[in-house]
Design an enzyme around this catalytic site. Structure first.
Site, PDB file in Angstrom:
ATOM      1  CG  HIS A 474      -1.910  36.708 -38.623  1.00 13.41           C
ATOM      2  ND1 HIS A 474      -0.709  37.218 -38.194  1.00 13.41           N
ATOM      3  CD2 HIS A 474      -2.133  35.619 -37.845  1.00 13.41           C
ATOM      4  CE1 HIS A 474      -0.226  36.476 -37.205  1.00 13.41           C
ATOM      5  NE2 HIS A 474      -1.066  35.513 -36.967  1.00 13.41           N
ATOM      6  CE1 TYR A 589       3.576  27.577 -35.969  1.00 17.52           C
ATOM      7  CE2 TYR A 589       2.467  28.696 -34.162  1.00 17.52           C
ATOM      8  CZ  TYR A 589       3.208  28.743 -35.319  1.00 17.52           C
ATOM      9  OH  TYR A 589       3.590  29.958 -35.837  1.00 17.52           O
ATOM     10  CB  THR A 602       6.114  34.004 -35.247  1.00 12.43           C
ATOM     11  OG1 THR A 602       5.802  33.590 -36.585  1.00 12.43           O
ATOM     12  CG2 THR A 602       5.206  35.138 -34.822  1.00 12.43           C
TER      13      THR A 602
END
Length: 792
Positions: A474, A589, A602
């Site tokens: 990630h 979230y 993000t």
């Protein structure tokens, strides 16, 4: 082996007859081809970077500027702001005199300088143009404002200049820093649905103290950082959220993506691996040549997005450190690393002259699938080091993998273009048996812990029966870029490359190359750490529960009939489901992107709002009518869309608070406000997987062909110990897929129960539209009957 061959390529010997020189002609030719490829790549990269940096100007505009300056100079008119006379009379006069040569060189140099200045002014104008975000707040279904029409028209005009991948990168605006008062106010509103009156009053008091006190000082430091950096939060986000994470990245950080559901082009594992590898390398070539569109996320509106993450997609690996990891990227890689039945291999993908074709790669994969090697001691479980704690892996790597064959083999994995896993398991999608899809998700998320190199930017996972999936690290990039890449590769594989009637790659091999088996000499202390890491990883695997749902009763088309955003509709559905499952509201979230800004990644949309809670409570109240519920649904969806737009435009809450918190830690300030709210606990963590990013490549495909490409999207592990992780994808007009994760150790969560509750919620949401329609029919009948009686 390569180093030994290079040493033998050219040798000298002293004999009675003099000096004898011997050389390997074939190997010297290979070295020459490698040198040619290297300098061609460097020249090509320089050219592409220069052209991207000068966009939207090109060689034609350069010629026009130089020609105009030259023509007017001959006519005794100066358009160069005095540069031509200065160069001609004070510099070139002493070399070439007053002739045409001096004048021509003066015009050329002056033209280049004027052209460069004009280009920079133009790019600055584009940067100012891209700061406009009014288009984000245009209401769907209503006439577009004049300012937005003009703005979109200018962008469409600029896009005709055929921008390259990074053409807009330097012109993208910096991520704006929100005002402290706005962030504190928005944060307070986001906490209202989950706090009682007493808790809310306490938070209100702490927020006000923070806003008037230490928050002001922290904000001043952050303002300074925003002026001195391209993006005020991305570097800290990557360091503290990813690189300093010491727990395993498997499940906790890495995420996964699925193959197509309705199409299984071949059951031959080696053939599918070859085609996927070949098409992935074609995408890498497109990135290198900057042939990927910067509008790939939004092809219709032509709004450019940050393309930084594409550069780190290939030839990238996360390397462990005792305190902080590093992300390493190499300019080139001529091989991929392959794992098959406990043994690691190196598959050559470029022979020094060209990329190998899929059918030539298939020959290597055939050899690997048919191999009879026994794994060397520790090799079978070696990758478990990347699935365990980071600090022990860093110590083991430094102590036992920095020399000899271990260093060489580890370099071959870490420096590979990517990793391909030839899996032992078969996976399938069966609409009648959801457990098969659940097992597939588990396989992609973590496998057996020892059969994925979790540090690599991504692992292609090829099942024994030819299905594919992907596991992604990630820290280098987010799901939007990975989804674009995966969608493109699957499109090429299924629709354009294809397979022959035997399920093999098409074409004929022109070169024959064998894969190289990697060698290992793993000492006992390293073996002990491998086993420890494997134990830690297996405990994580045993604790995670995945439940997937492919919903085909309705999709995007039905949601639009309710005149609400599909994403907002699904977020309200998840709020409704979570409330029924937990009997409370919790901080939620939802990931949104900030790639409208340079180096943007993000931002968080806090989907649980007062509006959404009012809608959910109305759904649980039998006294409420369908019309009342729909009105509350639309109000909740409008609020959600407002928050989503704010997040995309850099006006979110969480990244600003995160950056303030980092400064607070650096300054060692005391803050009861941060002690109360940080870190936020999201018991419902959600994300939508984007799709349809390859519209340009799908032009001309029939509806039937597009249905073949429908995928289940991807998912991730649970973020909170007592919470849910939910990823979803609106895959078509009548298909939505959900990926639900949770921890088995939590006594309050169950992914399977959440899935069953979600099914009931989706049915209830559909009944809303039917209920409103029935109420309107009743009203019409009442009016009609009333009018009839009055007429009598």
């Amino acid at each position: 082996m390569a180093e030994a061959r290079s040493a033998a390529a050219l040798s000298f010997a002293v004999t009675h007859d003099g000096v004898s020189v011997s050389y390997d002609q074939e190997l010297l030719r290979d070295i020459w081809h490698a040198f040619q490829r290297g300098y061609k790549r460097r020249i090509g990269r320089f050219k592409n970077d220069f052209m991207a940096g000068m966009f939207p100007a090109n060689s034609l505009t350069f010629s026009l500027v130089v020609s105009a300056i030259a023509i007017f100079s001959v006519l005794k008119r100066d358009l160069s702001f005095g540069i031509v006379p200065f160069l001609q009379h004070y510099i070139l006069h002493y070399i070439f005199g007053d002739g045409l040569v001096g004048l021509g060189l003066s015009c050329l140099v002056a033209g280049a300088l004027v052209w460069f200045l004009l280009v920079q002014l133009l790019r600055l104008s584009i940067k100012l143009l891209l700061t406009y975000k009014g288009w984000m707040y245009e209401s769907p279904g209503k006439p577009v404002s004049t300012s937005t029409k003009i703005w979109l028209g200018i962008l469409h005009f600029i896009s005709r200049a055929q921008p390259m991948l990074h053409s807009f990168q330097g012109a993208l605006p910096h991520l704006p820093l929100p005002k402290l008062d706005d962030t504190v106010r928005k944060h307070l509103l986001s906490m209202r649905p989950i706090l009682n009156d007493e808790e809310y009053a306490e938070l209100e008091f702490l927020s006000e103290r923070f806003r008037k006190g230490v928050g002001r000082r922290l904000q001043r430091y952050l303002v300074l950082k925003s002026y001195l950096s391209t993006n005020y939060v991305t570097d800290w986000w990557e360091e503290f959220v990813y690189m300093r994470q010491r727990s395993p990245i498997m499940i906790n950080s890495n995420y996964y993506g699925f193959d197509t559901l309705n199409e299984h082009p071949t059951e031959n594992q080696a053939s599918r691996a070859a085609n996927i590898t070949y098409n992935a390398l074609q995408f890498r070539r497109m990135v290198d040549r900057q042939e990927v569109s910067p509008f790939s996320i939004s092809p219709r509106t032509k709004v450019p997005f940050c393309t930084m993450q594409y550069e780190r997609l290939f030839n990238t690996c996360r390397v462990p450190g005792e305190e902080v990891d590093r992300l390493l990227h190499w300019d080139d890689a001529k091989h991929v690393a392959v794992y098959c039945r406990g043994v690691w291999f190196k598959v050559i993908v470029h022979n020094g002259k060209r990329l190998l074709d899929a059918v030539e790669l298939q020959d290597q994969y055939d050899e690997i699938v048919a191999h009879t090697f026994e794994p060397s001691e520790g090799e079978k479980n070696l990758a478990a080091l990347t699935a365990g704690e980071r600090a022990p892996w860093a110590k083991t790597r430094r102590a036992y993998f920095r020399a000899g064959v271990n260093k060489t083999s580890l370099n071959d994995i870490e420096r590979a273009a990517f990793v391909v896993i030839l899996d032992d398991d078969e996976v399938n999608y069966d609409p009648e048996d959801p457990s098969k899809l659940d097992r597939w998700a588990h396989n992609l998320l973590h496998g057996k812990a020892r059969d994925r190199w979790f540090d690599k930017s991504f692992n292609w996972i090829i099942s024994k029966n030819g299905h594919v999936g992907i596991n992604t690290e990630h820290s280098w990039g987010d799901a939007a870029v990975m989804a674009h890449f995966t969608e493109w590769v699957l499109l090429q594989d299924v629709v354009y490359s294809g397979y022959d009637e035997n399920g093999r790659c098409k074409g004929d091999s022109k070169v024959k190359i064998s894969p190289e088996r990697l060698k290992w000499e793993i000492p006992e202390p390293a073996l002990e750490q491998i086993n420890k890491s494997l134990t830690v990883a297996k405990e994580l695997i045993d604790d995670v529960e995945m439940a997937l749902l492919v919903w085909t009763d309705y999709g995007k088309g039905f949601m639009k009939k309710l005149r609400v955003s599909p994403d907002a509709f699904l977020q309200m559905t998840l709020q409704y489901t979570y409330f029924k499952n937990q009997q409370k509201f919790s901080l939620t979230y939802e990931a949104s992107m900030t790639r409208l800004f340079r180096e943007g990644r993000t931002e968080t949309v806090r989907s649980c709002t007062t509006k959404s809670s009012e809608f959910v409570l109305a759904m649980c109240d039998p006294k409420k009518t369908a019309s009342e519920r729909v009105l509350l649904l639309r109000a909740a969806c409008e609020k959600h869309q407002e928050l989503y737009r704010d997040a995309m435009c850099g006006q979110g809450v969480d990244r600003h608070l995160f950056a303030l918190y980092v400064i607070k830690r650096y300054l060692e300030e005391e803050s009861p406000f941060f002690d109360k709210i940080f870190p936020p606990t999201y018991l419902l963590s959600t994300s939508q997987t984007p799709m349809n990013q390859c519209e340009a490549d799908m032009k001309g495909l029939s509806t039937e062909a597009r249905l073949r490409l429908i995928t289940a999207g991807g998912g991730f592990g649970p973020v909170a110990d007592r919470g849910y992780g939910v990823s979803y994808i609106v895959a078509g007009e009548d298909t939505i897929s959900f990926h639900i994760s949770s921890k088995r150790s939590a006594d309050n969560t169950s992914s399977r129960e959440f899935r069953e509750e979600l099914k009931r919620s989706l049915i209830d949401m559909k009944k809303l539209a039917e209920g409103v329609a029935n109420e309107k029919k009743v009203d019409v009948n009442v009016v009609a009957n009333g009018n009839g009686k009055a007429a009598q």
